[in-house]
Design a protein around this motif. Structure first.
Motif, mmCIF file in Angstrom:
data_model
loop_
_atom_site.group_PDB
_atom_site.id
_atom_site.type_symbol
_atom_site.label_atom_id
_atom_site.label_comp_id
_atom_site.label_asym_id
_atom_site.label_seq_id
_atom_site.Cartn_x
_atom_site.Cartn_y
_atom_site.Cartn_z
ATOM 1 N N UNK A 145 0.864 -1.179 0.000
ATOM 2 C CA UNK A 145 0.000 0.000 0.000
ATOM 3 C C UNK A 145 0.903 1.231 0.000
ATOM 4 N N UNK A 146 0.363 2.351 -0.498
ATOM 5 C CA UNK A 146 1.167 3.563 -0.570
ATOM 6 C C UNK A 146 0.419 4.748 0.029
ATOM 7 N N UNK A 167 5.570 3.587 1.546
ATOM 8 C CA UNK A 167 4.941 2.343 1.108
ATOM 9 C C UNK A 167 5.181 1.291 2.189
ATOM 10 N N UNK A 168 4.161 0.472 2.435
ATOM 11 C CA UNK A 168 4.292 -0.642 3.368
ATOM 12 C C UNK A 168 3.840 -1.928 2.682
ATOM 13 N N UNK A 169 4.343 -3.046 3.154
ATOM 14 C CA UNK A 169 3.927 -4.339 2.635
ATOM 15 C C UNK A 169 5.117 -5.254 2.447
ATOM 16 N N UNK A 170 4.943 -6.244 1.569
ATOM 17 C CA UNK A 170 6.012 -7.199 1.268
ATOM 18 C C UNK A 170 6.335 -7.089 -0.220
ATOM 19 N N UNK A 171 7.565 -6.769 -0.504
ATOM 20 C CA UNK A 171 8.049 -6.655 -1.884
ATOM 21 C C UNK A 171 9.377 -7.400 -1.931
ATOM 22 N N UNK A 172 9.390 -8.577 -2.559
ATOM 23 C CA UNK A 172 10.600 -9.394 -2.496
ATOM 24 C C UNK A 172 10.935 -10.050 -3.823
#
Length: 266
Positions: free
Chosen positions: A100-101, A236-241
């Motif tokens: 999310x941003x 931005x938060x979350x999982x980006x991998x």
């Protein structure tokens, strides 16, 4: 030596302010003329009240790679939950992204601009299934909005000499602002305090604090750094991998986020 009118006037005003009695009109006026800088709360959403409208944008399986798992980002009680499955793919298929941003307020959102100083506080829960990797695993970023723009700052889970760590890196230069072991954060709530002065060249600064169970694990800062690319800045938060991990650490996982707050130094 000639004394300027501004110097004389300044000295006179300074002397008068110093001589003013506490509680007098002059003392009150002098205090009001130079208020101390303070953090002003600008954003404080709740999962129960604001739901997904807390965010400027939601990037949930934007390639529709795993429709059976949607929504990957949702509210769960007082928390926002980010799910990541091994089958999830971003539009670039060598990576995964559920993020999310921004900071939405009604039909508008906060704009972080050069010269401003902002502070984000929030709590995150990282289960032991969300591991550090040999390639990138970002759980918070500061970015310029727009497709294809590079991050400015990344909070990442990275393996260093085989050890799982969490770090904050100035992405534009590769400078590591701080790093600590990830193990004490697993299966526990961590308080995050991130402060950023937005500035070009050497006019920016960052402070990063992590606390868990009342214990401060990281409190580090860096000044004289570049914290701006163009337009504006947003979190931005979350999982980006990346799927390029070579340690066998990738598995189904999730992350919880709660009590996000944004303050501006005024």
């Amino acid at each position: 030596m000639n004394t300027s009118r501004r110097t004389v006037l300044g000295a006179a005003l300074g002397g008068a302010a110093a001589a003013a009695l506490p509680g007098s009109a002059l003392a009150a006026s002098a205090g009001a003329a130079a208020p101390a800088a303070s953090w002003q709360l600008r954003w404080s959403p709740t999962a129960g009240g604001d739901g997904m409208r807390a965010w400027e944008t939601v990037e949930d399986d934007r390639a529709d790679s795993h429709t059976a798992g949607q929504p990957h980002i949702r509210t769960e009680g007082a928390n926002w939950r980010f799910n990541m499955h091994m089958v999830d793919r971003d539009t670039s298929t060598d990576r995964q992204r559920q993020e999310v941003t921004g900071c939405r307020k009604g039909d508008s959102y906060l704009r972080w601009l050069p010269g401003q100083t902002w502070r984000l506080t929030y709590k995150m829960f990282l289960p032991s299934s969300l591991k550090a990797t040999t390639s990138f695993t970002h759980i918070m970023q500061m970015k310029q909005p727009g497709q294809g723009s590079s991050p400015i700052v990344v909070q990442s889970l990275r393996r260093v000499d085989g050890v799982q760590t969490i770090e904050l890196q100035l992405f534009t230069s590769g400078l590591v602002i701080g790093r600590t072991a990830l193990a004490p954060l697993h299966d526990a709530w961590t308080d995050v305090d991130f402060q950023m002065k937005i500035g070009n060249g050497s006019s920016g600064s960052i402070r990063w604090i992590l606390k868990s169970g009342g214990t401060t694990l990281v409190d580090t800062s860096r000044t004289g750094i570049d914290t701006f690319l163009a337009d504006r800045v947003r979190p931005k938060w979350g999982i980006y991998r990346s799927l390029g991990d070579s340690s066998g650490s990738l598995q189904d996982c999730h992350m919880l986020l709660t009590d996000p707050r944004a303050y501006q130094l005024a």
